[in-house]
Design a protein around this motif. Structure first.
Motif, PDB file in Angstrom:
ATOM      1  N   ARG A  95     -19.484 -62.760  36.940  1.00 18.95           N
ATOM      2  CA  ARG A  95     -17.982 -62.072  37.013  1.00 18.95           C
ATOM      3  C   ARG A  95     -17.395 -62.591  35.473  1.00 18.95           C
ATOM      4  O   ARG A  95     -16.656 -62.116  34.751  1.00 18.95           O
ATOM      5  N   ALA A  96     -17.746 -63.732  35.398  1.00 21.76           N
ATOM      6  CA  ALA A  96     -17.143 -64.637  34.080  1.00 21.76           C
ATOM      7  C   ALA A  96     -17.473 -63.905  32.978  1.00 21.76           C
ATOM      8  O   ALA A  96     -16.759 -63.709  31.968  1.00 21.76           O
ATOM      9  N   GLN A  97     -18.791 -63.631  32.805  1.00 16.60           N
ATOM     10  CA  GLN A  97     -19.259 -62.850  31.756  1.00 16.60           C
ATOM     11  C   GLN A  97     -18.861 -61.575  31.655  1.00 16.60           C
ATOM     12  O   GLN A  97     -18.492 -60.942  30.374  1.00 16.60           O
ATOM     13  N   GLU A  98     -18.398 -60.954  32.478  1.00 16.60           N
ATOM     14  CA  GLU A  98     -17.885 -59.666  32.677  1.00 16.60           C
ATOM     15  C   GLU A  98     -16.325 -59.583  31.909  1.00 16.60           C
ATOM     16  O   GLU A  98     -16.016 -58.809  31.165  1.00 16.60           O
ATOM     17  N   ALA A  99     -15.555 -60.526  32.454  1.00 17.94           N
ATOM     18  CA  ALA A  99     -14.429 -60.573  31.774  1.00 17.94           C
ATOM     19  C   ALA A  99     -14.502 -61.021  30.260  1.00 17.94           C
ATOM     20  O   ALA A  99     -13.715 -60.697  29.651  1.00 17.94           O
ATOM     21  N   TRP A 100     -15.226 -62.028  29.926  1.00 20.79           N
ATOM     22  CA  TRP A 100     -15.260 -62.337  28.626  1.00 20.79           C
ATOM     23  C   TRP A 100     -15.648 -61.156  27.588  1.00 20.79           C
ATOM     24  O   TRP A 100     -15.047 -60.893  26.600  1.00 20.79           O
ATOM     25  N   GLU A 101     -16.744 -60.409  28.241  1.00 24.32           N
ATOM     26  CA  GLU A 101     -17.060 -59.213  27.282  1.00 24.32           C
ATOM     27  C   GLU A 101     -16.042 -58.111  27.024  1.00 24.32           C
ATOM     28  O   GLU A 101     -15.683 -57.602  26.177  1.00 24.32           O
ATOM     29  N   LYS A 102     -15.148 -58.339  28.193  1.00 24.32           N
ATOM     30  CA  LYS A 102     -14.093 -57.344  28.224  1.00 24.32           C
ATOM     31  C   LYS A 102     -12.874 -57.419  27.209  1.00 24.32           C
ATOM     32  O   LYS A 102     -12.497 -56.577  26.336  1.00 24.32           O
ATOM     33  N   ASP A 103     -12.607 -58.604  27.289  1.00 24.56           N
ATOM     34  CA  ASP A 103     -11.373 -58.850  26.542  1.00 24.56           C
ATOM     35  C   ASP A 103     -11.313 -60.419  26.170  1.00 24.56           C
ATOM     36  O   ASP A 103     -10.296 -61.066  25.438  1.00 24.56           O
ATOM     37  N   GLY A 104     -12.379 -61.037  26.208  1.00 25.66           N
ATOM     38  CA  GLY A 104     -12.281 -62.563  26.007  1.00 25.66           C
ATOM     39  C   GLY A 104     -11.698 -63.814  26.965  1.00 25.66           C
ATOM     40  O   GLY A 104     -11.481 -64.789  26.703  1.00 25.66           O
ATOM     41  N   THR A 105     -11.311 -63.140  28.113  1.00 22.70           N
ATOM     42  CA  THR A 105     -10.480 -63.886  29.132  1.00 22.70           C
ATOM     43  C   THR A 105     -11.494 -64.707  30.021  1.00 22.70           C
ATOM     44  O   THR A 105     -12.882 -64.333  29.846  1.00 22.70           O
ATOM     45  N   GLY A 106     -10.971 -65.343  31.043  1.00 23.17           N
ATOM     46  CA  GLY A 106     -11.924 -65.871  31.788  1.00 23.17           C
ATOM     47  C   GLY A 106     -12.335 -67.223  31.436  1.00 23.17           C
ATOM     48  O   GLY A 106     -12.418 -67.830  30.307  1.00 23.17           O
ATOM     49  N   ARG A 107     -13.359 -67.874  32.545  1.00 20.20           N
ATOM     50  CA  ARG A 107     -13.646 -69.268  32.223  1.00 20.20           C
ATOM     51  C   ARG A 107     -14.612 -69.479  31.210  1.00 20.20           C
ATOM     52  O   ARG A 107     -14.722 -70.600  30.467  1.00 20.20           O
ATOM     53  N   LEU A 108     -15.432 -68.413  30.805  1.00 15.03           N
ATOM     54  CA  LEU A 108     -16.223 -68.592  29.662  1.00 15.03           C
ATOM     55  C   LEU A 108     -15.741 -68.414  28.356  1.00 15.03           C
ATOM     56  O   LEU A 108     -16.420 -68.576  27.436  1.00 15.03           O
ATOM     57  N   GLY A 109     -14.702 -68.058  28.283  1.00 17.54           N
ATOM     58  CA  GLY A 109     -13.724 -67.999  27.188  1.00 17.54           C
ATOM     59  C   GLY A 109     -12.920 -69.527  26.703  1.00 17.54           C
ATOM     60  O   GLY A 109     -12.229 -69.597  25.690  1.00 17.54           O
ATOM     61  N   SER A 110     -13.324 -70.464  27.552  1.00 19.36           N
ATOM     62  CA  SER A 110     -12.551 -71.766  27.102  1.00 19.36           C
ATOM     63  C   SER A 110     -13.595 -73.037  27.507  1.00 19.36           C
ATOM     64  O   SER A 110     -14.786 -72.822  27.997  1.00 19.36           O
ATOM     65  N   ASN A 111     -12.983 -74.373  27.380  1.00 21.79           N
ATOM     66  CA  ASN A 111     -13.706 -75.172  27.864  1.00 21.79           C
ATOM     67  C   ASN A 111     -12.897 -75.892  29.324  1.00 21.79           C
ATOM     68  O   ASN A 111     -13.227 -76.950  29.488  1.00 21.79           O
ATOM     69  N   GLY A 112     -11.870 -75.438  29.440  1.00 22.08           N
ATOM     70  CA  GLY A 112     -11.080 -76.037  30.659  1.00 22.08           C
ATOM     71  C   GLY A 112     -10.174 -77.203  30.316  1.00 22.08           C
ATOM     72  O   GLY A 112      -9.518 -77.488  31.455  1.00 22.08           O
ATOM     73  N   VAL A 113     -10.107 -77.769  29.280  1.00 27.84           N
ATOM     74  CA  VAL A 113      -9.269 -78.968  28.839  1.00 27.84           C
ATOM     75  C   VAL A 113      -7.971 -78.347  28.225  1.00 27.84           C
ATOM     76  O   VAL A 113      -8.098 -78.032  26.849  1.00 27.84           O
ATOM     77  N   ASP A 114      -7.080 -78.310  28.938  1.00 30.87           N
ATOM     78  CA  ASP A 114      -5.714 -77.693  28.433  1.00 30.87           C
ATOM     79  C   ASP A 114      -4.629 -78.614  28.041  1.00 30.87           C
ATOM     80  O   ASP A 114      -3.559 -78.279  27.685  1.00 30.87           O
ATOM     81  N   SER A 115      -4.726 -79.995  28.586  1.00 30.02           N
ATOM     82  CA  SER A 115      -3.642 -80.813  28.149  1.00 30.02           C
ATOM     83  C   SER A 115      -4.091 -82.413  27.971  1.00 30.02           C
ATOM     84  O   SER A 115      -5.259 -82.661  28.681  1.00 30.02           O
ATOM     85  N   ALA A 116      -3.427 -83.056  27.520  1.00 31.99           N
ATOM     86  CA  ALA A 116      -3.854 -84.428  27.297  1.00 31.99           C
ATOM     87  C   ALA A 116      -2.711 -85.309  26.836  1.00 31.99           C
ATOM     88  O   ALA A 116      -1.676 -84.970  26.292  1.00 31.99           O
ATOM     89  N   ILE A 117      -2.962 -86.777  26.725  1.00 30.98           N
ATOM     90  CA  ILE A 117      -1.976 -87.487  25.951  1.00 30.98           C
ATOM     91  C   ILE A 117      -2.828 -88.703  25.246  1.00 30.98           C
ATOM     92  O   ILE A 117      -3.941 -89.065  25.847  1.00 30.98           O
ATOM     93  N   LYS A 118      -2.544 -88.945  24.119  1.00 28.71           N
ATOM     94  CA  LYS A 118      -3.085 -90.238  23.365  1.00 28.71           C
ATOM     95  C   LYS A 118      -2.074 -91.525  23.592  1.00 28.71           C
ATOM     96  O   LYS A 118      -1.004 -91.653  23.009  1.00 28.71           O
ATOM     97  N   MET A 119      -2.474 -92.214  24.627  1.00 27.51           N
ATOM     98  CA  MET A 119      -1.891 -93.310  25.014  1.00 27.51           C
ATOM     99  C   MET A 119      -1.969 -94.503  24.484  1.00 27.51           C
ATOM    100  O   MET A 119      -2.932 -95.141  24.415  1.00 27.51           O
ATOM    101  N   ARG A 120      -0.866 -95.208  24.234  1.00 26.39           N
ATOM    102  CA  ARG A 120      -0.752 -96.495  23.421  1.00 26.39           C
ATOM    103  C   ARG A 120       0.370 -97.589  24.329  1.00 26.39           C
ATOM    104  O   ARG A 120       1.078 -96.879  24.728  1.00 26.39           O
ATOM    105  N   PRO A 121      -0.260 -98.529  24.933  1.00 26.71           N
ATOM    106  CA  PRO A 121       0.699 -99.281  25.650  1.00 26.71           C
ATOM    107  C   PRO A 121       1.800 -99.731  25.018  1.00 26.71           C
ATOM    108  O   PRO A 121       1.972-100.271  23.574  1.00 26.71           O
TER     109      PRO A 121
END
Length: 604
Positions: free
Chosen positions: A347-373
């Motif tokens: 299913r993910a392959q089908e979505a990616w081939e269609k328009d680049g969407t879906g979980r195969l089009g990313s790495n899943g890491v969408d936010s972060a913080i560079k934390m300093r005390p």
């Protein structure tokens, strides 16, 4: 047996290694000097037009047992990691780590480059000179005019083809819990404004959901008459005559070309040999060439050509603490992809081939913080941390202690786990105090090296990760998808401790923070030692610093004592960089191309 490649006996430039830096340098030089004949010998396979290296979601497959695109180095068992041997993968294919990494667009702090210049005597390597190298390489599709970013480079940066709820919830929740750590659009400006802010995580993925690797964007996208980039060619050593590098010896890697002949062959370099086999490969090539620590070479039966005790020393990585929690079954994670469930992949392959969407089009890491005390938080880390802090980070406010995020799944073998949804607190130390080493064990290029990763050998790293565990736990236990800890993979607190609370629903935002006793801290420390792993960010084993300080190359990347021999890859940083090291490798590659071009008579 037939040879997989036809290789001339002589070229102008010969590269030992075909990873990130080598591909950048070779491409820039081949374009600038069309009359130069350039050869790149890579020990791993080709990546050209292979879906595994184009489609982002395949990144986890390169770490599977039996992978031919990564080389796995096993460190000595160590008491510092609970008697374990850690395994450190390194890119082994054309494009190197850029072709298999997790594609996180996480750039360093400006002072990281400044340190290379001011603390280690390398003029031309400050942030002022290196930021343009990063800009030259990229097209920052999110906002090409943003300061420090690039507008027309070969590598594309976007948010990828899919954004998951876990990352967005982390981004929404974080500033509410950490009231003095706000949301900002920019977390990669290489400046103080990028520290202690929650930000959306860009990716080395184009807006049409393709991996931005150097192989496809510097090498394969052009037709070359003067550049040969060949796979499955394992460099045994650099040939050095009268302290001059004159070529390399190589053989066809039998792990890539199984039926190829195994005779040692030689190719000459009229002008220069560039060793660019990465942090793990470059020191081994130098040592097999007779360049390194006398005791190491003599033990392997190799005559000493140039005694450089720093070769293979100064090994560094970014230690990685992944703490898993159970996630709501209705929340989208990457676990079904990581488990290799065929229907999900289809299913993910089908979505990616269609328009680049879906979980195969990313790495899943969408936010972060560079934390300093903050100053008021330093007491939480305890007195054992003070010396490390004062000596390394206290007076450099653009350096975070660690990078922290919520990961949508467990990026590892899940065969021993129930088929659930997971989310993890991911904590990556920016500047570990621990050091290791990597040396040859024999003259055989196939032989496993003598490797000690050195993880957690300095107790300050344990303290920092302990604090990272606590910060991550407080954030994730409040996230809407939280359904409790994955028990065996979390610290084992005494049942009587308040820290042993087992929550199966999200805690309210205003819930009291967990208070930990000294015994609880010991349980966290034991957990850290049992579970900490690599982030695949190895560097430093051919350090660019003065020879008398253990340096291997000078600021022009020349190997001390040998003419016409340079090292150019992530083995040369003398100190660590707070980033996913693809960024640093790009900067080194672009800088090295400029240095070599100037020596050949042309400015890039």
């Amino acid at each position: 047996m037939t040879s997989p490649h036809s290789i001339d006996v002589e070229y102008d430039l010969v590269f030992a290694g075909g990873g990130t830096a080598a591909c950048i340098i070779a491409s820039r030089l081949a374009t600038a000097f069309p009359d130069l004949q350039i050869l790149v010998l890579e020990s791993g396979p080709t990546t050209k037009d292979k879906m595994d290296h184009i489609q982002p979601g395949h990144y986890i497959t390169h770490l599977a047992p039996g992978s031919k695109t990564a080389q796995f180095y096993t460190s000595k068992a160590s008491e510092h990691v609970a008697g374990r041997s850690v395994v450190v993968p390194s890119g082994r294919c054309i494009g190197g780590g850029s072709s298999i990494n997790f594609m996180l667009y996480n750039r360093p702090s400006g002072s990281d480059f400044d340190d290379w210049e001011t603390e280690f005597g390398n003029p031309g390597w400050s942030a002022k000179e290196m930021i343009p190298m990063l800009q030259k390489a990229e097209t920052y599709e999110l906002d090409p005019q943003k300061p420090t970013h690039g507008a027309d480079g070969p590598l594309k940066v976007s948010y990828g083809g899919e954004v998951l709820d876990i990352g967005m919830n982390f981004l929404e929740l974080g500033p509410k819990l950490e009231k003095d750590r706000p949301y900002r659009e920019e977390g990669n400006g290489l400046d103080l404004a990028s520290i202690n802010v929650f930000f959306r995580m860009p990716k080395w993925i184009s807006s049409d959901a393709r991996r931005s690797d150097v192989a496809h964007h510097y090498i394969y996208n052009k037709t070359w008459k003067n550049l040969s980039v060949l796979d499955g060619c394992l460099v045994r050593r650099v040939v050095i005559e009268n302290d001059v590098a004159t070529g390399v010896e190589y053989l066809f890697n039998n792990q890539i070309h199984e039926s190829a002949p195994q005779d040692i062959r030689t190719v000459k370099a009229r002008k220069m040999v560039v060793v660019s086999a990465g942090t793990m490969g470059s020191p081994l090539i130098l040592e097999r060439s007779g360049v390194g620590k006398k005791e190491v070479l003599e033990r392997a039966g190799i005559p000493v050509v140039a005694e450089l005790p720093g070769v293979g020393e100064n090994y560094q990585d970014h230690t990685f603490l992944v703490t898993p929690y159970i996630a709501d079954p209705k929340t989208t994670t990457l676990d079904t992809l990581f488990r290799g469930e065929p229907e999900v992949w289809a299913r993910a392959q089908e979505a990616w081939e269609k328009d680049g969407t879906g979980r195969l089009g990313s790495n899943g890491v969408d936010s972060a913080i560079k934390m300093r005390p903050r100053p008021d938080e330093l007491p939480e880390l305890g007195p054992d941390f003070v010396e490390y802090w004062n000596n390394t980070l206290a007076n450099k406010p653009d350096k975070p202690l660690f990078w922290l995020s919520a990961l949508p799944g467990i990026p590892a073998d899940q065969s021993a786990l129930p088929p659930l949804n997971f989310m993890c607190s991911g904590c990556i130390l920016g500047y570990p105090a621990s050091r290791g080493y990597l040396h040859i064990s024999s003259s055989d290029p196939y032989a496993a090296p003598d490797f000690d990763a050195g993880y957690l050998s300095n107790p300050a790293d344990v303290v920092a990760l302990r604090w990272g565990y606590k910060k991550g736990r407080e954030l994730l236990r409040r996230m809407s998808a939280f359904r409790g800890p994955l028990g065996p993979a979390n610290p084992q607190f005494s049942p009587e401790s308040p820290a042993a609370i087992i929550e199966t629903v999200p805690a309210p935002l205003d819930a009291p923070k967990i208070v930990y006793s000294a015994e609880d801290d010991k349980a966290i420390d034991a957990h850290v030692r049992q579970i900490v792993e690599t982030t695949w960010h190895s560097l430093g084993t051919c350090a660019m610093k003065p020879r008398e300080q253990g340096g291997v190359v000078d600021s022009k990347l020349n190997v001390y004592g040998i003419r016409n021999l340079k090292v150019a890859d992530l083995s040369i940083p003398p100190s660590n960089v707070n980033c996913n090291t693809y960024s640093a490798a790009i900067a080194v590659g672009e800088k090295a191309a400029m240095i070599i071009a100037e020596e050949l008579g042309k400015a890039l």
